[in-house]
Design a protein around this motif. Structure first.
Motif, PDB file in Angstrom:
ATOM      1  N   HIS A  61       0.853  -1.187   0.000  1.00 13.64           N
ATOM      2  CA  HIS A  61       0.000   0.000   0.000  1.00 13.64           C
ATOM      3  C   HIS A  61       0.893   1.243   0.000  1.00 13.64           C
ATOM      4  N   ALA A  62       0.913   1.948  -1.124  1.00 10.00           N
ATOM      5  CA  ALA A  62       1.871   3.031  -1.320  1.00 10.00           C
ATOM      6  C   ALA A  62       1.640   4.206  -0.371  1.00 10.00           C
ATOM      7  N   THR A  63       0.377   4.611  -0.189  1.00 12.76           N
ATOM      8  CA  THR A  63       0.100   5.762   0.676  1.00 12.76           C
ATOM      9  C   THR A  63       0.442   5.447   2.124  1.00 12.76           C
ATOM     10  N   ALA A  64       0.204   4.200   2.541  1.00 14.06           N
ATOM     11  CA  ALA A  64       0.593   3.798   3.891  1.00 14.06           C
ATOM     12  C   ALA A  64       2.103   3.884   4.054  1.00 14.06           C
ATOM     13  N   ALA A  65       2.832   3.467   3.030  1.00 10.70           N
ATOM     14  CA  ALA A  65       4.294   3.543   3.085  1.00 10.70           C
ATOM     15  C   ALA A  65       4.751   5.000   3.181  1.00 10.70           C
ATOM     16  N   TYR A  66       4.094   5.878   2.433  1.00 11.24           N
ATOM     17  CA  TYR A  66       4.440   7.307   2.460  1.00 11.24           C
ATOM     18  C   TYR A  66       4.208   7.875   3.858  1.00 11.24           C
ATOM     19  N   ASN A  67       3.060   7.539   4.449  1.00 10.55           N
ATOM     20  CA  ASN A  67       2.751   8.054   5.786  1.00 10.55           C
ATOM     21  C   ASN A  67       3.691   7.484   6.843  1.00 10.55           C
ATOM     22  N   LEU A  68       4.050   6.209   6.692  1.00  9.69           N
ATOM     23  CA  LEU A  68       5.011   5.611   7.622  1.00  9.69           C
ATOM     24  C   LEU A  68       6.357   6.327   7.507  1.00  9.69           C
ATOM     25  N   ALA A  69       6.754   6.653   6.291  1.00  6.54           N
ATOM     26  CA  ALA A  69       8.005   7.399   6.091  1.00  6.54           C
ATOM     27  C   ALA A  69       7.944   8.759   6.784  1.00  6.54           C
ATOM     28  N   ALA A  70       6.778   9.422   6.665  1.00  5.51           N
ATOM     29  CA  ALA A  70       6.629  10.738   7.291  1.00  5.51           C
ATOM     30  C   ALA A  70       6.739  10.637   8.814  1.00  5.51           C
TER      31      ALA A  70
ATOM     32  N   VAL B  94      11.023   5.869  -0.926  1.00  5.62           N
ATOM     33  CA  VAL B  94      11.395   5.266  -2.210  1.00  5.62           C
ATOM     34  C   VAL B  94      10.433   4.124  -2.547  1.00  5.62           C
ATOM     35  N   PHE B  95      10.052   3.327  -1.538  1.00  9.00           N
ATOM     36  CA  PHE B  95       9.100   2.236  -1.731  1.00  9.00           C
ATOM     37  C   PHE B  95       7.790   2.769  -2.305  1.00  9.00           C
ATOM     38  N   ALA B  96       7.280   3.850  -1.724  1.00  7.41           N
ATOM     39  CA  ALA B  96       6.021   4.440  -2.201  1.00  7.41           C
ATOM     40  C   ALA B  96       6.179   4.986  -3.610  1.00  7.41           C
ATOM     41  N   ALA B  97       7.317   5.612  -3.872  1.00  4.39           N
ATOM     42  CA  ALA B  97       7.548   6.172  -5.207  1.00  4.39           C
ATOM     43  C   ALA B  97       7.624   5.067  -6.254  1.00  4.39           C
ATOM     44  N   GLU B  98       8.275   3.974  -5.910  1.00  5.39           N
ATOM     45  CA  GLU B  98       8.403   2.859  -6.856  1.00  5.39           C
ATOM     46  C   GLU B  98       7.046   2.244  -7.195  1.00  5.39           C
ATOM     47  N   ARG B  99       6.062   2.470  -6.336  1.00  2.00           N
ATOM     48  CA  ARG B  99       4.716   1.968  -6.590  1.00  2.00           C
ATOM     49  C   ARG B  99       3.810   3.027  -7.191  1.00  2.00           C
ATOM     50  N   GLY B 100       4.437   4.101  -7.669  1.00  2.00           N
ATOM     51  CA  GLY B 100       3.707   5.078  -8.466  1.00  2.00           C
ATOM     52  C   GLY B 100       3.000   6.168  -7.711  1.00  2.00           C
TER      53      GLY B 100
END
Length: 613
Positions: free
Chosen positions: A357-366, A386-392
């Motif tokens: 889940h890309a948005t979850a990864a982005y929020n976890l990064a934040a 980077v994980f979230a970005a790689e998933r678009g």
């Protein structure tokens, strides 16, 4: 009296088998067991079968699958079809006696041996089970034929043989068995073992559905809903979904609920939809749990119930649904789940992120980047950005660029920055244009910089417009374009960019012969000064002190000098000191004024030029 007497005499002459059946009907199971054992000793195969059933069901005797199999085997060997069927069912899967009562208990094995002298378990024997089923079916046991069809269809308990499966299903279906009809429906509808014929499959589904088979009712509803094997008929689909829902089929409950929500196929009824969703969700239907969470979250025609939504999102999250894991994390961040809990939110963001889940990864990064709910860890932040970005995920592109920059990979950083810019990220376009102006991490390319800065400016990037103005004014080389520079600065100034406001103000103040332009220049300076631009604040002090562009107003001059001095503007500090020593615009304060002047001179201010506008 005579009738009663005759009945008593008749009872005396009934066989033990018959008297056992009478005792069973009256609920006297142990008496039935005693009588049937006696009948078995007399060679009654049906008695063997009935005693076996007692041991299977635990009626009048302790439930004992090994003993049940023994009695069914006795009946099977005597040719009883029902005993053959029941023994086959036990042998297909094997069985174990009451293992939960003896788990990790001292003396468990001894106790089990006392209670179950025949043994604790019976192993599966699929080969014998198939032979028994065939024998029972030959004697007309329809259920045996159905089970054989399923065994050969699934290919788990015996080698897969779709032709044999079809033949047994057909044999049982001809005898009216709804399970066999449903099995044939599946084979024909999906083209498994036969040529696909959705219409013929739907015919079999309909026979089974009319006989009350819930899965067939669901299948037939789907046929009418999707228009395969029958024409699309939402009313018929709704009716069959409702019939299957009445039998608590969870998928039918979900489908009927959706129709009650939309009003298509079934009457719009949100209360019934909620009831159906809850029943399906409580039965463990994963899609229903997810849908129920959304139902309580959405609101719309019903009031949202965020507490209920949180409960069901959590249930779906625990079942592994990545979207629900993300949603419960969001609710824990906002407090909608009954209070803010960032550590718990981070846990669910991570669970969803690990499922992609890309948005979850982005929020976890934040959270890692800010140290909220988790330890601050820029390495983890970089990884998940980077994980979230790689998933678009578009917002992650710029963050991924920053992460690669931190990790010492400028080429990858530039690649992500370019992707972010191409995706429309205004900040990325501005940053890429700024780098191309000076060759930071890339070659200088003024044409490309102009393109990116202009696009960022059109999208509302006021800093990009400021840099575009600098580019057109010739600050970075190339041919100056004053009109373009003025246009870019003007747009940036109107959008509130304080440096652009200052530059526009200076341009207007040069028009000393145009009172309107001078007034506009002073107003633009004021707007920049109110935003903390120290040079604009100093210039306003000079204007109000000298009257060059506005009426002399020493108090206003002191106010602007004070604000500029607070930001370290030495010229403003010097002029403020002079005015305080003279008592201009403020009560005379020679001591403070002298100290301010001395500070400014120490920092290199030339007294003769301090008050120049």
């Amino acid at each position: 009296m005579t009738k009663v007497l005759l009945q008593g005499i008749a009872r005396l002459f009934r066989s033990p088998l018959e008297r056992g059946e009478e005792a069973y009907a009256e609920g006297n199971f142990f008496e039935a067991f005693r009588l049937w054992r006696k009948a078995s000793e007399a060679g009654e195969a049906r008695a063997d079968y009935l005693v076996g059933k007692l041991f299977e069901e635990g009626r009048g005797v302790l439930r004992d699958v090994v003993e049940a199999a023994k009695w069914h085997r006795r009946g099977a060997e005597r040719g009883h079809a029902g005993a053959q069927l029941r023994l086959a069912r036990i042998l297909l899967h094997g069985g174990r006696n009451a293992g939960e009562f003896f788990r990790a208990t001292e003396g468990a094995d001894d106790n089990r041996a006392l209670l179950f002298p025949g043994g604790a378990q019976i192993d599966a024997d699929c080969q014998e089970a198939v032979a028994l089923l065939a024998s029972a079916a030959e004697q007309g046991e329809v259920e045996a034929g159905v089970i054989l069809g399923a065994v050969f269809f699934e290919g788990v308990k015996a080698p897969r043989d779709l032709d044999a499966a079809r033949q047994w299903y057909e044999w049982a279906a001809e005898r009216g068995d709804r399970n066999a009809q449903f099995g044939l429906g599946d084979m024909h509808f999906n083209g498994v073992g036969v040529e696909r014929n959705a219409e013929r499959g739907a015919d079999f589904y309909e026979k089974a559905a009319q006989a009350g088979h819930s899965r067939a009712q669901l299948a037939l509803a789907t046929v009418f809903h999707q228009g395969q094997g029958r024409g699309v008929d939402l009313a018929a689909a709704g009716a069959w979904y409702a019939k299957a829902a009445e039998q608590n089929d969870p998928h039918a409950l979900l489908a009927a609920a959706e129709m009650h929500i939309s009003g298509e196929g079934l009457a719009k009824n949100l209360d019934r939809a909620e009831t159906y969703l809850r029943r399906a969700a409580k039965a463990g239907c994963y899609p229903a749990v997810v849908r129920l969470a959304a139902f309580y979250s959405a609101g719309g025609e019903v009031e949202p119930d965020l507490r209920e939504a949180a409960n069901w999102h959590r249930r779906a999250a625990e079942m592994g649904d990545a979207r629900a894991q993300y949603m419960i994390a969001e609710m824990l961040c906002s407090g909608a789940a009954g209070g803010v809990n960032l550590p718990e939110a981070a846990r669910w963001f991570r669970a969803a992120a690990e499922q992609g889940h890309a948005t979850a990864a982005y929020n976890l990064a934040a959270l890692h980047a800010t140290g909220q709910g988790v330890a601050r860890d820029m390495e983890q932040a970089s990884r998940w950005y980077v994980f979230a970005a790689e998933r678009g995920l578009l917002p992650a592109f710029l963050k991924a660029s920053e992460a690669c920059e931190r990790d010492g990979d400028p080429a990858k950083a530039l690649e992500w920055l370019l992707r972010a810019a191409e995706s429309g990220d205004v900040a990325a376009r501005m940053r890429l244009g700024a780098r191309q102006l000076i060759g930071e991490g890339c070659a200088i390319d003024l044409a490309a910089a102009e393109k990116w800065l202009a696009e960022a400016g059109e999208a509302g990037g006021r800093e990009a417009l400021l840099l575009l103005g600098h580019l057109h004014s010739g600050r970075y080389g190339g041919e100056a374009a004053p009109h373009k520079a003025a246009e870019a600065y003007g747009k940036a100034a109107e959008m509130g960019e304080r440096e652009a406001q200052y530059l526009v103000a200076l341009s207007l103040l040069e028009r000393k012969d145009d009172a309107e332009k001078l007034a506009a220049g002073v107003e633009m300076l004021r707007r920049a000064g109110e935003q903390g631009h120290s040079a604009a604040q100093f210039r306003l002090g000079v204007i109000h002190c000298t009257g060059a562009g506005a009426p002399v107003d020493f108090e206003e001059a002191v106010r602007w000098y004070e604000r500029a001095a607070e930001q370290g503007n030495d010229l403003a500090r010097y002029n403020l000191g002079v005015m305080l020593m003279k008592g201009q615009g403020a009560p005379q304060d020679f001591s403070r004024g002298r100290a301010l002047v001395a500070q400014s001179v120490e920092r290199g201010v030339a007294p003769a030029g301090a008050a120049k506008a």
